[in-house]
Structures are given as C-alpha cells and as structure tokens.
Design a protein around this motif. Structure first.
Motif, PDB file in Angstrom:
ATOM      1  N   LEU A 192     -49.438 -36.370   7.346  1.00  0.00           N
ATOM      2  CA  LEU A 192     -50.497 -37.100   8.038  1.00  0.00           C
ATOM      3  C   LEU A 192     -50.133 -38.558   8.273  1.00  0.00           C
ATOM      4  CD1 LEU A 192     -53.645 -35.663   6.209  1.00  0.00           C
ATOM      5  CD2 LEU A 192     -53.112 -35.409   8.650  1.00  0.00           C
ATOM      6  N   SER A 193     -49.164 -39.074   7.495  1.00  0.00           N
ATOM      7  CA  SER A 193     -48.803 -40.490   7.637  1.00  0.00           C
ATOM      8  C   SER A 193     -47.502 -40.723   8.383  1.00  0.00           C
ATOM      9  CB  SER A 193     -48.710 -41.153   6.252  1.00  0.00           C
ATOM     10  OG  SER A 193     -47.703 -40.540   5.464  1.00  0.00           O
ATOM     11  N   ILE A 194     -46.613 -39.695   8.438  1.00  0.00           N
ATOM     12  CA  ILE A 194     -45.354 -39.876   9.177  1.00  0.00           C
ATOM     13  C   ILE A 194     -45.103 -38.779  10.206  1.00  0.00           C
ATOM     14  CG2 ILE A 194     -44.318 -41.156   7.260  1.00  0.00           C
ATOM     15  CD1 ILE A 194     -42.640 -38.710   6.604  1.00  0.00           C
ATOM     16  N   GLY A 195     -45.931 -37.723  10.204  1.00  0.00           N
ATOM     17  CA  GLY A 195     -45.811 -36.692  11.237  1.00  0.00           C
ATOM     18  C   GLY A 195     -44.617 -35.768  11.098  1.00  0.00           C
ATOM     19  N   CYS A 196     -44.072 -35.625   9.890  1.00  0.00           N
ATOM     20  CA  CYS A 196     -42.878 -34.791   9.724  1.00  0.00           C
ATOM     21  C   CYS A 196     -43.224 -33.301   9.776  1.00  0.00           C
ATOM     22  CB  CYS A 196     -42.172 -35.110   8.416  1.00  0.00           C
ATOM     23  SG  CYS A 196     -43.152 -34.806   6.936  1.00  0.00           S
ATOM     24  N   ARG A 197     -42.275 -32.504  10.176  1.00  0.00           N
ATOM     25  CA  ARG A 197     -42.422 -31.049  10.176  1.00  0.00           C
ATOM     26  C   ARG A 197     -42.316 -30.522   8.747  1.00  0.00           C
ATOM     27  NH1 ARG A 197     -39.379 -32.278  14.763  1.00  0.00           N
ATOM     28  NH2 ARG A 197     -40.177 -31.396  16.722  1.00  0.00           N
ATOM     29  N   VAL A 198     -42.825 -29.311   8.531  1.00  0.00           N
ATOM     30  CA  VAL A 198     -42.806 -28.742   7.188  1.00  0.00           C
ATOM     31  C   VAL A 198     -41.375 -28.517   6.711  1.00  0.00           C
ATOM     32  CG1 VAL A 198     -43.004 -26.346   8.006  1.00  0.00           C
ATOM     33  CG2 VAL A 198     -43.762 -26.940   5.693  1.00  0.00           C
ATOM     34  N   SER A 199     -40.457 -28.193   7.623  1.00  0.00           N
ATOM     35  CA  SER A 199     -39.058 -27.981   7.228  1.00  0.00           C
ATOM     36  C   SER A 199     -38.439 -29.271   6.709  1.00  0.00           C
ATOM     37  CB  SER A 199     -38.248 -27.449   8.415  1.00  0.00           C
ATOM     38  OG  SER A 199     -38.357 -28.314   9.530  1.00  0.00           O
ATOM     39  N   ALA A 200     -38.842 -30.407   7.271  1.00  0.00           N
ATOM     40  CA  ALA A 200     -38.339 -31.702   6.805  1.00  0.00           C
ATOM     41  C   ALA A 200     -39.025 -32.112   5.502  1.00  0.00           C
ATOM     42  CB  ALA A 200     -38.563 -32.763   7.874  1.00  0.00           C
ATOM     43  N   GLU A 229     -34.944 -42.639   9.353  1.00  0.00           N
ATOM     44  CA  GLU A 229     -35.574 -43.320   8.223  1.00  0.00           C
ATOM     45  C   GLU A 229     -36.992 -43.654   8.623  1.00  0.00           C
ATOM     46  OE1 GLU A 229     -33.817 -46.715   6.479  1.00  0.00           O
ATOM     47  OE2 GLU A 229     -32.222 -45.583   5.482  1.00  0.00           O
ATOM     48  N   GLN A 230     -37.953 -43.189   7.850  1.00  0.00           N
ATOM     49  CA  GLN A 230     -39.359 -43.361   8.188  1.00  0.00           C
ATOM     50  C   GLN A 230     -40.021 -44.373   7.259  1.00  0.00           C
ATOM     51  OE1 GLN A 230     -41.026 -41.852  10.647  1.00  0.00           O
ATOM     52  NE2 GLN A 230     -39.494 -40.397  11.350  1.00  0.00           N
ATOM     53  N   TYR A 231     -40.757 -45.297   7.861  1.00  0.00           N
ATOM     54  CA  TYR A 231     -41.594 -46.194   7.066  1.00  0.00           C
ATOM     55  C   TYR A 231     -42.787 -45.417   6.548  1.00  0.00           C
ATOM     56  CZ  TYR A 231     -45.325 -49.510   6.100  1.00  0.00           C
ATOM     57  OH  TYR A 231     -46.352 -50.183   5.501  1.00  0.00           O
ATOM     58  N   LYS A 256     -40.019 -49.181   1.146  1.00  0.00           N
ATOM     59  CA  LYS A 256     -41.007 -48.220   1.666  1.00  0.00           C
ATOM     60  C   LYS A 256     -40.441 -47.395   2.817  1.00  0.00           C
ATOM     61  CE  LYS A 256     -44.080 -51.558   2.118  1.00  0.00           C
ATOM     62  NZ  LYS A 256     -45.338 -52.300   2.355  1.00  0.00           N
ATOM     63  N   ARG A 257     -39.312 -46.750   2.549  1.00  0.00           N
ATOM     64  CA  ARG A 257     -38.645 -45.916   3.542  1.00  0.00           C
ATOM     65  C   ARG A 257     -38.286 -44.557   2.930  1.00  0.00           C
ATOM     66  NH1 ARG A 257     -40.047 -49.712   6.087  1.00  0.00           N
ATOM     67  NH2 ARG A 257     -39.000 -50.842   7.776  1.00  0.00           N
ATOM     68  N   ILE A 258     -38.352 -43.520   3.768  1.00  0.00           N
ATOM     69  CA  ILE A 258     -37.917 -42.178   3.357  1.00  0.00           C
ATOM     70  C   ILE A 258     -36.941 -41.646   4.391  1.00  0.00           C
ATOM     71  CG2 ILE A 258     -38.601 -39.777   2.959  1.00  0.00           C
ATOM     72  CD1 ILE A 258     -41.214 -40.678   1.905  1.00  0.00           C
ATOM     73  N   LYS A 259     -35.811 -41.135   3.918  1.00  0.00           N
ATOM     74  CA  LYS A 259     -34.857 -40.482   4.813  1.00  0.00           C
ATOM     75  C   LYS A 259     -35.354 -39.077   5.124  1.00  0.00           C
ATOM     76  CE  LYS A 259     -30.883 -42.897   2.773  1.00  0.00           C
ATOM     77  NZ  LYS A 259     -29.652 -42.720   1.960  1.00  0.00           N
ATOM     78  N   ILE A 260     -35.388 -38.750   6.394  1.00  0.00           N
ATOM     79  CA  ILE A 260     -35.868 -37.450   6.842  1.00  0.00           C
ATOM     80  C   ILE A 260     -34.766 -36.745   7.633  1.00  0.00           C
ATOM     81  CG2 ILE A 260     -37.512 -36.256   8.355  1.00  0.00           C
ATOM     82  CD1 ILE A 260     -38.860 -37.310   5.896  1.00  0.00           C
ATOM     83  N   ILE A 261     -34.543 -35.479   7.327  1.00  0.00           N
ATOM     84  CA  ILE A 261     -33.651 -34.661   8.150  1.00  0.00           C
ATOM     85  C   ILE A 261     -34.516 -33.604   8.810  1.00  0.00           C
ATOM     86  CG2 ILE A 261     -31.684 -33.103   8.215  1.00  0.00           C
ATOM     87  CD1 ILE A 261     -30.420 -34.707   6.033  1.00  0.00           C
ATOM     88  N   ASP A 262     -34.711 -33.747  10.103  1.00  0.00           N
ATOM     89  CA  ASP A 262     -35.668 -32.930  10.832  1.00  0.00           C
ATOM     90  C   ASP A 262     -34.981 -31.865  11.656  1.00  0.00           C
ATOM     91  OD1 ASP A 262     -38.167 -32.124  11.773  1.00  0.00           O
ATOM     92  OD2 ASP A 262     -38.854 -34.180  12.040  1.00  0.00           O
ATOM     93  N   LYS A 263     -35.735 -31.249  12.523  1.00  0.00           N
ATOM     94  CA  LYS A 263     -35.273 -30.162  13.378  1.00  0.00           C
ATOM     95  C   LYS A 263     -33.967 -30.539  14.075  1.00  0.00           C
ATOM     96  CE  LYS A 263     -37.163 -27.273  17.088  1.00  0.00           C
ATOM     97  NZ  LYS A 263     -38.340 -27.125  17.985  1.00  0.00           N
ATOM     98  N   GLY A 264     -32.993 -29.605  14.066  1.00  0.00           N
ATOM     99  CA  GLY A 264     -31.710 -29.869  14.703  1.00  0.00           C
ATOM    100  C   GLY A 264     -30.838 -30.821  13.913  1.00  0.00           C
TER     101      GLY A 264
END
Length: 334
Positions: free
Chosen positions: A179-187, A214-216, A201-209
């Motif tokens: 709800l705060s960064i919009g990431c997919r469930v796989s990420a 890096e997400q705040y 206040k950053r999170i590394k995200i590995i998303d689709k593909g």
C-alpha cells in the motif's frame, strides 16, 4: 549468499524433483529455459504437467506419443479448461491466453528439437483477445479501516487469534508495504533484511522481469519493519534466514511463499463483500497516487509500468470527480 539465491535454488530443486521421472523431452524443455527466472520455470512446468497429465489420461507421461497430439487435442483441452472454476470463479480469458502462449512455446521447442514432425499449435485455437479492463478495483477508506481492525484484533476463533498474535507485525507489513510502495506480491515475497537501508529509508526491490529498483519507504513503515525484526528474532531458527517474511514450520523457519502471502491477505479481508488479493493492494497504491497528484507519468513510474498506456486505467477511476466537473459546467452556464 543473500537468501534470494537460496530461494531460487530451492524453487529449481523442487521443479527438478517434480520432473525427475518424466520423459527426456520434458526435462530438456525445462533446461531450455535456463535464462528464465525460477518463478517463470515453475509456472511453465506446472502448466505443462497439467496439460500432459490431462491428455495422458491417468497413464505415465512416457506413454504419450507426441506426434499423436493434434490441434484437436489442444482445442478439446482448452474447451474443458474454460468449464473449470477456481476459487468460485471461471478461468479468466487472460489465464487461457497465457497458457496458450506457454503451449506454443513448448511445442515450438519440441519441433525445433525434432521430437515432433508438425506443430499442432499452428492450427490450434489462438490466443483470445483480452481487452484491457478500464475499471480498476481498489480498496476504499472504509474497506481499509475494516482490514486494519482485523489486523489489530485478529480473525477467526480464539485459538486462531492467539496464533496470529506473534505474527501481527509481519501480517500488518504484508498489507502496508504494497500500500505504500505498490510492489507486486512476487517482489514482496523476495525482500531480504539485507535489502533494507534503515537509515536512509530505502528498500531494494527485484520486480517482474528481474527489474531492480530502490524504493523510498515512509518512516512509519521502517519502524514497523524494526518491530517485526525484533519479534522475528525470537523465532527459533530465524537467524539462519535473510528473508524478511518468514513462518515457523515443523522442519524449521522458511520464507513465506507467494501462495502463503495470498492466503494471509485473503484471511484478513474478513467482513468485506469480496476476498482481497495482493494485487488489489498494488492497485490501491496506484489509484491513491493518481488521485493525490493527477500525474499519470508519476503514477506509471512508481508502479514500474513499461508504458503510461498501461497506467491510463487509473485516470478513469475517479467517477465522482468527473460527475462534479459536469455538474459545475451546467451550474456555471445556468
């Protein structure tokens, strides 16, 4: 090792276990996907096994004569698939379209590898047209309030609520992060503790593909992650995993699977008129961003869409605003 690699290896070992007694051609098909993600391999192999086991008709897969599979075989399979109901709903056209693409990929491999003389997909049913839905399903403020109350108090029997207590911060995060960064469930499922920069206040995200970003994240989310990490540390065996979201099982601690996350999200949607999916949390994020900013490019960027065209659905969700504008035009005239 960072936990993500081990998770990938675990998925691939499970796939190899599933197909260890399968014919040579199915194993070679699996190995031909070396450049695909582990999740993609799992999806393709799972769908191929479903198709093959259906046409084998309770016989061993080795009994299948690949050259006897015709376009009629495939058409009959998808005719039956469209009659099936999953979670109370018919199989969607987008699911059928995906599986047709997967079968085409599979039979292309078999033909190129000279396991079959003719490709039955050449004359089989084509991908159905799947129009983009202009209606975006998202959570209202009232629905979010119900979910937050469920997360606070628990749902189900007294015993179930008691079990939920030790995972309350984790389960709250499973809602609030998308709800705060919009990431997919796989990420979401793949986030490791080592991916989190608490100071900045950053999170590394590995998303689709396999897209990296890096997400705040807001301070409130960072504080909740810290709280969960403290609770997580009390779980025996948790120190052996880098995964942020874990659960305790008889065999030890494990990373939460995507299906487990989906079940948790569904469980805490108790009291609503529908079951919530993780993707609805992502859509709620996108809807909120667009309503707050009116900026379709920013919304597209934050959702990680390949093109703003994909995001334009979010520009059509505020029907109340459109009605107010129309009312204002007439009032100004009259």
């Amino acid at each position: 090792m960072n936990g993500r690699f081990e998770h990938k290896i675990d998925i691939e070992e499970r796939i190899e276990k599933r197909i260890e007694d399968s014919p040579k051609w199915l194993k070679e098909y699996y190995y031909s996907m070396a450049n695909n993600t582990a999740a993609t391999k799992r999806k393709y192999i799972s769908d191929m096994l479903m198709f093959l086991e259906c046409i084998a008709n309770n016989e061993e897969l080795s009994s299948i004569d690949l050259n006897s599979i015709t376009s009629g075989t495939i058409n009959q399979y998808f005719t039956e698939r469209k009659k099936q109901v999953v979670n109370g709903k018919p199989i969607s056209e987008s699911t059928i379209a995906t599986q047709i693409s997967e079968l085409k990929n599979f039979f292309d491999f078999l033909q190129k590898s000279e396991y079959i003389r003719e490709n039955p997909m050449d004359n089989a049913v084509g991908r159905p047209s799947v129009p983009m839905k202009m209606e975006v399903s998202y959570l209202t403020r009232e629905e979010l309030s119900v979910i937050m109350k469920n997360l606070k108090n628990g749902v189900g029997s007294h015993r179930a609520r008691s079990r939920q207590g030790k995972y309350r911060s984790r389960d709250k995060l499973l809602f609030l992060l998308p709800l705060s960064i919009g990431c997919r469930v796989s990420a979401l499922d793949e986030i490791n503790i080592s991916d989190i920069d608490f100071e900045n206040k950053r999170i590394k995200i590995i998303d689709k593909g396999n897209k990296y970003s890096e997400q705040y994240v807001p301070q409130e989310i960072i504080d909740l992650i810290k709280q969960w990490c403290e609770e997580r540390n009390q779980i025996p065996g948790a120190d052996k995993l880098d995964a942020l979201f874990i659960s305790k099982k008889k065999e030890g601690c494990t990373r939460l699977s995507v299906s487990a996350v989906q079940s948790i999200i569904a469980k805490f949607s108790y009291g609503l008129d529908r079951t919530i999916s993780p993707h609805e949390l992502r859509r709620t994020f996108g809807t909120t961003v667009y309503r707050e900013t009116g900026d379709i490019l920013l919304t597209s960027q934050l959702l990680g869409h390949s093109s703003p065209t994909v995001t334009r659905r979010y520009a059509s969700v505020d029907k109340d605003k459109a009605e107010r504008v129309k009312d204002g035009i007439i009032k100004n005239i009259l």
